[in-house]
Design a protein around this motif. Structure first.
Motif, PDB file in Angstrom:
ATOM      1  N   LYS A  21     -13.584-120.791  41.485  1.00 44.11           N
ATOM      2  CA  LYS A  21     -13.506-120.997  40.041  1.00 44.11           C
ATOM      3  C   LYS A  21     -14.457-120.051  39.307  1.00 44.11           C
ATOM      4  O   LYS A  21     -14.097-119.458  38.289  1.00 44.11           O
ATOM      5  N   LYS A  22     -15.670-119.881  39.829  1.00 42.38           N
ATOM      6  CA  LYS A  22     -16.630-118.971  39.202  1.00 42.38           C
ATOM      7  C   LYS A  22     -16.101-117.545  39.198  1.00 42.38           C
ATOM      8  O   LYS A  22     -16.234-116.830  38.208  1.00 42.38           O
ATOM      9  N   LEU A  23     -15.500-117.147  40.320  1.00 40.68           N
ATOM     10  CA  LEU A  23     -14.939-115.795  40.387  1.00 40.68           C
ATOM     11  C   LEU A  23     -13.808-115.618  39.380  1.00 40.68           C
ATOM     12  O   LEU A  23     -13.788-114.650  38.620  1.00 40.68           O
ATOM     13  N   VAL A  24     -12.868-116.535  39.393  1.00 37.04           N
ATOM     14  CA  VAL A  24     -11.655-116.391  38.583  1.00 37.04           C
ATOM     15  C   VAL A  24     -11.939-116.554  37.090  1.00 37.04           C
ATOM     16  O   VAL A  24     -11.402-115.818  36.272  1.00 37.04           O
ATOM     17  N   GLU A  25     -12.762-117.511  36.739  1.00 35.36           N
ATOM     18  CA  GLU A  25     -12.970-117.808  35.323  1.00 35.36           C
ATOM     19  C   GLU A  25     -14.123-117.031  34.693  1.00 35.36           C
ATOM     20  O   GLU A  25     -14.091-116.753  33.502  1.00 35.36           O
ATOM     21  N   ASP A  26     -15.132-116.694  35.486  1.00 33.40           N
ATOM     22  CA  ASP A  26     -16.316-116.058  34.917  1.00 33.40           C
ATOM     23  C   ASP A  26     -16.453-114.580  35.270  1.00 33.40           C
ATOM     24  O   ASP A  26     -16.675-113.748  34.402  1.00 33.40           O
ATOM     25  N   LYS A  27     -16.324-114.269  36.542  1.00 30.16           N
ATOM     26  CA  LYS A  27     -16.668-112.927  36.999  1.00 30.16           C
ATOM     27  C   LYS A  27     -15.538-111.914  36.814  1.00 30.16           C
ATOM     28  O   LYS A  27     -15.747-110.858  36.211  1.00 30.16           O
ATOM     29  N   ILE A  28     -14.366-112.199  37.329  1.00 30.09           N
ATOM     30  CA  ILE A  28     -13.269-111.221  37.334  1.00 30.09           C
ATOM     31  C   ILE A  28     -12.893-110.751  35.932  1.00 30.09           C
ATOM     32  O   ILE A  28     -12.713-109.545  35.722  1.00 30.09           O
ATOM     33  N   PRO A  29     -12.783-111.643  34.936  1.00 31.92           N
ATOM     34  CA  PRO A  29     -12.394-111.162  33.604  1.00 31.92           C
ATOM     35  C   PRO A  29     -13.365-110.145  32.998  1.00 31.92           C
ATOM     36  O   PRO A  29     -12.975-109.346  32.155  1.00 31.92           O
ATOM     37  N   LYS A  30     -14.601-110.154  33.452  1.00 29.66           N
ATOM     38  CA  LYS A  30     -15.619-109.256  32.892  1.00 29.66           C
ATOM     39  C   LYS A  30     -15.715-107.931  33.639  1.00 29.66           C
ATOM     40  O   LYS A  30     -16.417-107.033  33.189  1.00 29.66           O
ATOM     41  N   LEU A  31     -15.022-107.809  34.759  1.00 27.80           N
ATOM     42  CA  LEU A  31     -15.131-106.608  35.579  1.00 27.80           C
ATOM     43  C   LEU A  31     -13.960-105.668  35.352  1.00 27.80           C
ATOM     44  O   LEU A  31     -12.923-106.057  34.811  1.00 27.80           O
ATOM     45  N   SER A  32     -14.139-104.439  35.824  1.00 25.90           N
ATOM     46  CA  SER A  32     -13.053-103.464  35.768  1.00 25.90           C
ATOM     47  C   SER A  32     -13.162-102.534  36.966  1.00 25.90           C
ATOM     48  O   SER A  32     -14.173-102.508  37.668  1.00 25.90           O
ATOM     49  N   GLY A  33     -12.089-101.812  37.212  1.00 32.50           N
ATOM     50  CA  GLY A  33     -12.084-100.815  38.268  1.00 32.50           C
ATOM     51  C   GLY A  33     -12.258-101.409  39.654  1.00 32.50           C
ATOM     52  O   GLY A  33     -11.718-102.469  39.977  1.00 32.50           O
ATOM     53  N   GLU A  34     -13.011-100.678  40.467  1.00 29.46           N
ATOM     54  CA  GLU A  34     -13.206-101.074  41.864  1.00 29.46           C
ATOM     55  C   GLU A  34     -13.951-102.395  41.986  1.00 29.46           C
ATOM     56  O   GLU A  34     -13.689-103.187  42.890  1.00 29.46           O
ATOM     57  N   GLN A  35     -14.884-102.648  41.070  1.00 31.84           N
ATOM     58  CA  GLN A  35     -15.610-103.925  41.108  1.00 31.84           C
ATOM     59  C   GLN A  35     -14.646-105.092  40.916  1.00 31.84           C
ATOM     60  O   GLN A  35     -14.757-106.108  41.584  1.00 31.84           O
ATOM     61  N   ARG A  36     -13.700-104.924  40.019  1.00 30.95           N
ATOM     62  CA  ARG A  36     -12.711-105.979  39.774  1.00 30.95           C
ATOM     63  C   ARG A  36     -11.824-106.168  41.000  1.00 30.95           C
ATOM     64  O   ARG A  36     -11.560-107.299  41.417  1.00 30.95           O
ATOM     65  N   ARG A  37     -11.356-105.061  41.581  1.00 29.62           N
ATOM     66  CA  ARG A  37     -10.506-105.156  42.767  1.00 29.62           C
ATOM     67  C   ARG A  37     -11.247-105.832  43.918  1.00 29.62           C
ATOM     68  O   ARG A  37     -10.677-106.647  44.649  1.00 29.62           O
ATOM     69  N   SER A  38     -12.512-105.530  44.067  1.00 28.26           N
ATOM     70  CA  SER A  38     -13.316-106.160  45.106  1.00 28.26           C
ATOM     71  C   SER A  38     -13.465-107.658  44.849  1.00 28.26           C
ATOM     72  O   SER A  38     -13.342-108.476  45.766  1.00 28.26           O
ATOM     73  N   ALA A  39     -13.707-108.016  43.592  1.00 29.14           N
ATOM     74  CA  ALA A  39     -13.830-109.435  43.242  1.00 29.14           C
ATOM     75  C   ALA A  39     -12.503-110.161  43.437  1.00 29.14           C
ATOM     76  O   ALA A  39     -12.480-111.314  43.866  1.00 29.14           O
ATOM     77  N   VAL A  40     -11.391-109.486  43.158  1.00 30.41           N
ATOM     78  CA  VAL A  40     -10.064-110.078  43.366  1.00 30.41           C
ATOM     79  C   VAL A  40      -9.852-110.335  44.857  1.00 30.41           C
ATOM     80  O   VAL A  40      -9.345-111.392  45.250  1.00 30.41           O
ATOM     81  N   ARG A  41     -10.241-109.388  45.695  1.00 28.02           N
ATOM     82  CA  ARG A  41     -10.116-109.588  47.155  1.00 28.02           C
ATOM     83  C   ARG A  41     -10.971-110.771  47.605  1.00 28.02           C
ATOM     84  O   ARG A  41     -10.534-111.583  48.431  1.00 28.02           O
ATOM     85  N   ASP A  42     -12.173-110.877  47.049  1.00 29.02           N
ATOM     86  CA  ASP A  42     -13.025-112.027  47.371  1.00 29.02           C
ATOM     87  C   ASP A  42     -12.353-113.330  46.941  1.00 29.02           C
ATOM     88  O   ASP A  42     -12.374-114.327  47.671  1.00 29.02           O
TER      89      ASP A  42
END
Length: 140
Positions: A21-42
């Motif tokens: 939930k923290k990843l999907v609701e808090d972290k991923i929306p704020k990221l872009s590029g490779e950081q976002r793709r890495s967070a999506v994989r997580d």
């Protein structure tokens, strides 16, 4: 007996779901590029873990004594509903911009379809393994 294992799995599931939930609701929306793709994989890995834990909870629910089954079933359905909502949020994130301007959202969606099929196979395997273990224990 069976409810203790259910509670252990429940604790693991809640922890896994909170991280997801923290990843999907808090972290991923704020990221872009490779950081976002890495967070999506997580997030995908955490979703797989949560899906496995749900399958284990369902297996325990099926084997629970009747006195506990209703209460455990209500908890299980609530957790499954929460997980489904979170998965829908993940899909919405994937269909929204990926943050890099690329087509990463489409990849995330296709990857989820493959993961769903893999999870279904994994769930079936886990259920078969659990049934085999129960049969082995009853013979012993």
């Amino acid at each position: 007996m069976s409810s203790e294992k259910f509670e252990d799995i429940e604790d693991d599931f809640r922890s896994s779901l909170d991280g997801l939930k923290k990843l999907v609701e808090d972290k991923i929306p704020k990221l872009s590029g490779e950081q976002r793709r890495s967070a999506v994989r997580d997030a995908e890995r955490k979703a797989e873990e949560s899906q496995q834990l749900l399958a284990e909870m369902d297996e325990e629910l099926q084997n629970a004594p009747p006195t506990y089954r209703t209460q455990m079933g209500n908890k299980y359905r609530g957790y499954k509903r929460d997980f489904t909502r979170l998965k829908q949020n993940m899909k919405q994130l994937s269909s929204a911009r990926d943050g890099s301007g690329g087509g990463g959202g489409a990849h995330f969606g296709r990857h989820n379809e493959v993961n769903h099929m893999e999870n279904a196979n994994r769930d079936q395997l886990l259920q078969g393994t659990a049934a085999l273990e129960r049969a082995s224990q009853s013979v012993a």
